[in-house]
Design an enzyme around this catalytic site. Structure first.
Site, PDB file in Angstrom:
ATOM      1  N   GLU A  52       0.825  -1.205   0.000  1.00 40.17           N
ATOM      2  CA  GLU A  52       0.000   0.000   0.000  1.00 40.17           C
ATOM      3  C   GLU A  52       0.866   1.265   0.000  1.00 40.17           C
ATOM      4  OE1 GLU A  52      -2.843  -0.004   3.248  1.00 40.17           O
ATOM      5  OE2 GLU A  52      -4.415   0.805   1.995  1.00 40.17           O
ATOM      6  N   HIS A  93       7.250 -26.966  -0.980  1.00 38.14           N
ATOM      7  CA  HIS A  93       6.632 -28.118  -1.639  1.00 38.14           C
ATOM      8  C   HIS A  93       5.524 -27.684  -2.597  1.00 38.14           C
ATOM      9  CE1 HIS A  93       8.789 -30.888   1.062  1.00 38.14           C
ATOM     10  NE2 HIS A  93       8.799 -29.810   1.823  1.00 38.14           N
ATOM     11  N   LYS A 144     -13.920   1.046  -3.531  1.00 44.44           N
ATOM     12  CA  LYS A 144     -14.894   1.488  -2.515  1.00 44.44           C
ATOM     13  C   LYS A 144     -16.012   2.282  -3.179  1.00 44.44           C
ATOM     14  CE  LYS A 144     -11.848   1.816   1.513  1.00 44.44           C
ATOM     15  NZ  LYS A 144     -11.200   2.709   2.431  1.00 44.44           N
TER      16      LYS A 144
HETATM   17  O1  PA5 Z   1      -3.490   1.431   6.017  1.00 41.89           O
HETATM   18  C1  PA5 Z   1      -4.577   1.914   5.808  1.00 41.89           C
HETATM   19  O2  PA5 Z   1      -4.755   3.144   5.797  1.00 41.89           O
HETATM   20  C2  PA5 Z   1      -5.784   1.044   5.562  1.00 41.89           C
HETATM   21  O3  PA5 Z   1      -5.422  -0.292   5.471  1.00 41.89           O
HETATM   22  C3  PA5 Z   1      -6.791   1.224   6.684  1.00 41.89           C
HETATM   23  O4  PA5 Z   1      -6.186   0.890   7.901  1.00 41.89           O
HETATM   24  C4  PA5 Z   1      -8.022   0.354   6.448  1.00 41.89           C
HETATM   25  O5  PA5 Z   1      -8.597   0.651   5.195  1.00 41.89           O
HETATM   26  C5  PA5 Z   1      -9.051   0.573   7.546  1.00 41.89           C
HETATM   27  O6  PA5 Z   1      -9.448   1.914   7.621  1.00 41.89           O
HETATM   28  P1  PA5 Z   1     -10.239   2.464   8.872  1.00 41.89           P
HETATM   29  O7  PA5 Z   1      -9.368   2.363  10.057  1.00 41.89           O
HETATM   30  O8  PA5 Z   1     -10.584   3.876   8.530  1.00 41.89           O
HETATM   31  O9  PA5 Z   1     -11.484   1.602   9.033  1.00 41.89           O
END
Ligand code: PA5
Length: 406
Positions: free
Chosen positions: A265, A286, A399
């Site tokens: 990310e 394996h 989303k």
């Molecule tokens: O690293 C990130 O920003 C994301 O993985 C968020 O943690 C994830 O989408 C969850 O978001 P939130 O804490 O707003 O529910």
């Protein structure tokens, strides 16, 4: 003590200089996304363990057989990774709200939570993420059904310090609230209340973990993070587009998930980025072993070694039909290490450059250091490649589509 051994035969000199400059950007807060670099100094005043967190964890442990941690992505992977590494098989903390499976929730309510006392920690910075929001609706209703006016004592929210949907829900429900600082994004939040509260509920010394990371961040050991970042980017420039984190303990599987989220990310943007995967060895030798040895040569590997400290030894066999009596009396962990060395050599000879991170004995200190090591490497590596390692514009597309379809 954490050691980093980089893949040989690589001229990463220029990348070392780039890593130094990238580190300065983080240190001075002058790089892209610098309003999300609060994780950089876990020892700072702003990043102290929140007041009341350890007492709340102790109370949840006392009141509940099971605590359900609701959250997705950065809001659960760090805690899950640490709990699996340091309290493997823990039944006191379970996770929900990281998928949209009705049957998973049904199993949770009908089996895991059947006839036991439970509490909920709901972690969402925004409060509007579909998976945790929907799971929380269900579990909040169940808590109210089971405990009536006592239910609010069994709900703790970890969310944004200023506003947001989860804060509104928690305030109107009368739930305790802990915070994820504004300047720390989900995937860098394992050392905030988002990670530390569930970790403490699992009976792990969260203060020692936090302290180890804080000490790492101001020690000479940060040079290891810089070296790892430099080597990764040098390998990427040489055509190695994929990094496999090879793990040798089954209870490190979620460390692999956290690693993938952290680097994937952070770096996968602007049409570039090393694709992170994790391998669970020796099991995956394996299955994926063939590809690693002989498939397309576009990857490098980072082996992670920790000594589990187990003294379990291989027993002698009276008939020795399998021919393994030469190993009798040796520790399983020693054979596991031999497997790592053998694999590293084979893959290197097969054209897959191999790094190694060795954390020594597996304990709360070595894990705390490892978390900070990876977060720092990730920030530096992202800056070397020129991206903003702290935003995630790409995750908004699905989303948006989902909201439209719903
Ligand atoms: O690293 C990130 O920003 C994301 O993985 C968020 O943690 C994830 O989408 C969850 O978001 P939130 O804490 O707003 O529910």
């Amino acid at each position: 003590m954490l050691k980093f051994i980089s893949a040989g035969g690589l001229d990463s000199g220029t990348y070392r200089e780039k890593a130094q400059s990238a580190y300065k950007l983080l240190q001075n807060g002058t790089g892209k996304g610098s309003d999300f670099t609060g994780w950089f100094s876990p020892g700072s005043k702003q990043n102290e363990i929140e007041s009341g967190l350890l007492d709340t964890a102790a109370e949840l442990r006392e009141n509940s057989d099971v605590t359900v941690v609701i959250g997705i992505g950065g809001s659960y992977l760090g805690a899950k990774a640490v709990i699996e590494m340091l309290a493997p098989g823990s039944e006191e903390v379970v996770f929900a709200g990281n998928n949209l499976s009705g049957s998973a929730l049904e199993r949770l309510l009908d089996k895991t939570l059947h006839g036991v006392d439970f509490s909920v920690i709901v972690i969402s910075k925004s409060g509007t993420t579909t998976e945790p929001a929907l799971a929380f609706r269900l579990l909040e209703r169940e808590l109210r059904y089971r405990y009536g006016t006592e239910a609010p004592k069994r709900i703790v929210a970890v969310t944004n310090p200023n506003g947001g949907a989860m804060r509104k829900i928690a305030e109107s429900g009368g739930y305790r609230i802990f915070t994820i600082p504004d300047n720390i994004g989900g995937r860098y939040s394992v050392l905030t209340s988002a990670g530390l509260l569930p970790i403490a509920v699992a009976g792990i010394d969260a203060a020692a973990l936090h302290n180890a990371a804080a000490e790492f961040a101001v020690s000479d050991k940060i040079s290891l993070s810089l070296e790892y970042a430099a080597v990764r980017q040098a390998l990427y420039a040489s055509g190695k587009k994929l990094e496999a984190l090879s793990l040798f303990e089954p209870n490190f599987q979620y460390l692999g998930e956290w690693f993938k989220q952290l680097f994937g990310e952070s770096e996968g943007k602007d049409g570039k980025g090393i694709f992170p995967v994790s391998l669970n060895l020796t099991a995956d030798l394996h299955s994926m072993g063939q590809y690693m040895q002989d498939g397309e040569r576009s990857m490098f590997e980072t082996f992670l070694w920790a000594d589990s400290g187990s003294w379990y030894r291989i027993p002698e066999s009276a008939d020795n039909f399998d021919g393994f009596n030469n190993l009798a009396g040796k520790r399983f962990d020693d054979i596991n290490r031999i497997a790592l060395d053998a694999t590293k050599q084979a893959h290197t000879e097969g054209g897959v450059p191999a790094n190694e991170i060795n954390i020594g004995e597996l304990n709360v200190v070595s894990v705390g250091e490892l978390l900070q090591f990876f977060m720092l490497s990730c920030g530096v590596s992202g800056y070397i490649s020129g991206v903003n390692p702290f935003d995630q514009p790409g995750v908004e597309a699905y989303k948006r589509n989902m909201k439209n379809l719903m």
